[in-house]
Design a protein around this motif. Structure first.
Motif, short mmCIF file in Angstrom:
data_model
loop_
_atom_site.label_atom_id
_atom_site.label_comp_id
_atom_site.label_asym_id
_atom_site.label_seq_id
_atom_site.Cartn_x
_atom_site.Cartn_y
_atom_site.Cartn_z
N ILE B 14 0.84 -1.20 0.00
CA ILE B 14 0.00 0.00 0.00
C ILE B 14 0.88 1.25 0.00
CG2 ILE B 14 -1.70 1.32 1.35
CD1 ILE B 14 -2.91 -1.19 0.16
N GLN B 15 1.89 1.23 0.86
CA GLN B 15 2.79 2.38 0.96
C GLN B 15 3.51 2.62 -0.38
OE1 GLN B 15 2.71 4.44 3.42
NE2 GLN B 15 4.18 5.73 2.32
N ALA B 16 3.98 1.54 -0.99
CA ALA B 16 4.68 1.67 -2.28
C ALA B 16 3.72 2.18 -3.36
CB ALA B 16 5.27 0.32 -2.68
N ALA B 17 2.48 1.71 -3.34
CA ALA B 17 1.50 2.16 -4.34
C ALA B 17 1.27 3.66 -4.20
CB ALA B 17 0.18 1.40 -4.17
N LYS B 18 1.21 4.14 -2.97
CA LYS B 18 1.02 5.59 -2.76
C LYS B 18 2.18 6.37 -3.36
CE LYS B 18 -1.83 5.49 1.40
NZ LYS B 18 -1.92 5.77 2.84
N VAL B 19 3.39 5.90 -3.12
CA VAL B 19 4.59 6.60 -3.63
C VAL B 19 4.61 6.57 -5.17
CG1 VAL B 19 7.12 6.54 -3.72
CG2 VAL B 19 5.94 6.17 -1.55
N VAL B 20 4.32 5.40 -5.73
CA VAL B 20 4.35 5.26 -7.20
C VAL B 20 3.31 6.19 -7.84
CG1 VAL B 20 3.83 3.68 -9.11
CG2 VAL B 20 5.29 2.92 -7.22
N PHE B 21 2.12 6.22 -7.28
CA PHE B 21 1.08 7.07 -7.89
C PHE B 21 1.40 8.56 -7.71
CE2 PHE B 21 -2.34 4.86 -9.95
CZ PHE B 21 -1.98 3.56 -9.71
N GLU B 22 1.93 8.93 -6.56
CA GLU B 22 2.26 10.35 -6.37
C GLU B 22 3.39 10.79 -7.30
OE1 GLU B 22 2.86 11.82 -2.38
OE2 GLU B 22 1.14 10.65 -1.68
N THR B 23 4.39 9.90 -7.51
CA THR B 23 5.58 10.29 -8.28
C THR B 23 5.35 10.18 -9.78
OG1 THR B 23 6.87 9.35 -6.48
CG2 THR B 23 8.08 9.92 -8.46
N MET B 24 4.68 9.11 -10.22
CA MET B 24 4.59 8.84 -11.66
C MET B 24 3.22 9.19 -12.27
SD MET B 24 7.62 7.88 -12.05
CE MET B 24 8.32 6.94 -13.36
N VAL B 25 2.17 9.18 -11.45
CA VAL B 25 0.83 9.47 -12.00
C VAL B 25 0.37 10.85 -11.51
CG1 VAL B 25 -1.49 8.50 -12.35
CG2 VAL B 25 0.39 6.96 -11.87
N PHE B 26 1.13 11.43 -10.59
CA PHE B 26 0.87 12.78 -10.08
C PHE B 26 -0.50 12.88 -9.41
CE2 PHE B 26 3.21 12.81 -14.14
CZ PHE B 26 4.48 13.04 -13.62
N THR B 27 -0.86 11.83 -8.68
CA THR B 27 -2.13 11.85 -7.95
C THR B 27 -1.99 11.02 -6.68
OG1 THR B 27 -4.51 11.52 -8.21
CG2 THR B 27 -3.13 9.80 -9.10
N LYS B 28 -2.85 11.31 -5.71
CA LYS B 28 -2.86 10.54 -4.47
C LYS B 28 -3.89 9.43 -4.58
CE LYS B 28 -1.54 14.33 -1.36
NZ LYS B 28 -0.23 13.91 -0.96
N ILE B 29 -3.64 8.34 -3.86
CA ILE B 29 -4.62 7.25 -3.84
C ILE B 29 -5.03 6.98 -2.40
CG2 ILE B 29 -3.85 6.13 -5.97
CD1 ILE B 29 -2.35 4.10 -4.15
N GLU B 30 -6.20 6.39 -2.25
CA GLU B 30 -6.70 6.07 -0.91
C GLU B 30 -7.22 4.64 -0.89
OE1 GLU B 30 -6.81 6.59 2.72
OE2 GLU B 30 -6.28 8.39 1.58
N PRO B 31 -6.56 3.76 -0.13
CA PRO B 31 -7.04 2.37 -0.09
C PRO B 31 -8.33 2.25 0.71
CG PRO B 31 -5.12 2.65 1.33
CD PRO B 31 -5.34 3.96 0.65
N GLY B 32 -9.24 1.37 0.24
CA GLY B 32 -10.49 1.11 0.95
C GLY B 32 -10.36 -0.11 1.83
N LYS B 33 -11.50 -0.64 2.25
CA LYS B 33 -11.52 -1.75 3.21
C LYS B 33 -11.20 -3.07 2.49
CE LYS B 33 -14.43 -3.80 6.70
NZ LYS B 33 -15.77 -4.07 7.13
#
Lengths: 135, 165
Positions: B14-33
């Motif tokens: 989850i942490q890596a996905a947040k970093v990848v999306f912020e750096t390469m897709v220029f957006t934040k993500i929010e994991p659900g349940k």
């Protein structure tokens, strides 16, 4: 630092997505002469051909994890070649473990960049290589 | 893998996905349940699949790890994410963006691996593959549990699946 726009760069990655991202970033940094290869084997052919016609590749940015000939083996082959061993080599990898950095450094890589990365980070890595090499 | 062990195992992804999306897709993500997935049907139209093998070492004991990371996107979300990453303006899924998902999953696992090593996981990753088409199914290794994590992004919802023994 301003870069020489016509410097001949080779981007090597099996994923077209990453080649495109790197090319976009390099274009933003002012580079205009960017060539692509989708694995180490094809990259070697391009490097040999460019050398033979007297218009050599001047800088390589290569992924590590590729099928057929991976980035590390590609680097090792270049380092054994009198003609190509001095081409600056920036290794790009998704694997962020310290052990990988050590392996690449021992094999003669100029610098190392871990995905994901921004254009600013790429610029800083290239500048460090240029400074070290006196380019 | 116990629930507690799974939570520890999944956190670096989850942490890596947040970093990848912020750096390469220029957006934040929010994991659900997260929930346990009981079927093999993909929740998206395009899935990137990455095999994970290795060992978990703790207190002098070692056990084999066999896992899989799957990311699945509806076409619309996938195209929007690809456009953001590549600075393009595609309107539909096509060959030029077919490996975007694989590259994203590659970066997520590559980064998660580093943090998992600190927890005792010494892992190898395969080269990612992509499965496309509505209602495609995923071949999970037998005897594994699949945890489905919905993820919200500015480009739409997509799904992360972690399949472990």
């Amino acid at each position: 630092m301003s870069f020489k726009p016509n410097m001949k760069l080779l981007v090597v990655d099996d994923m077209s997505t990453m080649r495109k991202i790197i090319k976009n970033m390099l274009s933003q940094l002012g580079f205009k002469n960017i060539i692509e290869a989708d694995d180490g084997r094809k990259a070697l052919e391009i490097i040999d051909s460019a050398h033979k016609i007297g218009d050599p590749i001047e800088f390589i940015l290569s992924d590590w994890n590729m099928p057929d000939l991976n980035g590390l083996d590609f680097l090792k082959i270049l380092k054994q070649s009198e003609a190509h061993k001095n081409i600056p080599f920036l290794m790009i990898t998704a694997e962020a473990e310290q052990g990988n950095v050590m392996i690449a450094v021992k094999s003669g890589v100029d610098n190392f960049i871990v995905k994901p990365f921004s254009a600013q980070v790429l610029k800083e890595k290239i500048e460090k290589i240029f400074a070290k090499r006196g380019i | 893998m116990s629930n507690q062990q799974f939570i520890e195992f999944s956190r670096p992804f989850i942490q890596a996905a947040k970093v990848v999306f912020e750096t390469m897709v220029f957006t934040k993500i929010e994991p659900g349940k997260p929930s346990i997935k009981k079927d093999t049907m993909s929740r998206g139209d395009v899935s990137a699949v990455l095999g994970i093998t290795g060992k978990f070492e703790k207190d002098g004991k070692a056990e084999d790890v066999k896992a899989m990371l799957v990311l699945s996107w509806p076409y619309d979300t996938y195209v929007k994410i690809a456009n953001a990453m590549l600075m393009e303006s595609f309107t539909e899924f096509n060959d030029a963006i077919s490996d975007v998902g694989a590259e994203i999953s590659n970066m997520i696992l590559g980064n998660a691996k580093r943090d998992l090593r600190g927890l005792g996981y010494i892992l190898d990753m395969s080269i990612p593959s992509t499965i496309g088409g509505p209602n495609h199914t995923i071949n999970y290794p037998p005897g594994t549990t699949v945890v489905l994590i919905p993820i919200i992004s500015a480009h739409g919802e997509f799904f992360m699946e972690l399949c472990t023994k």
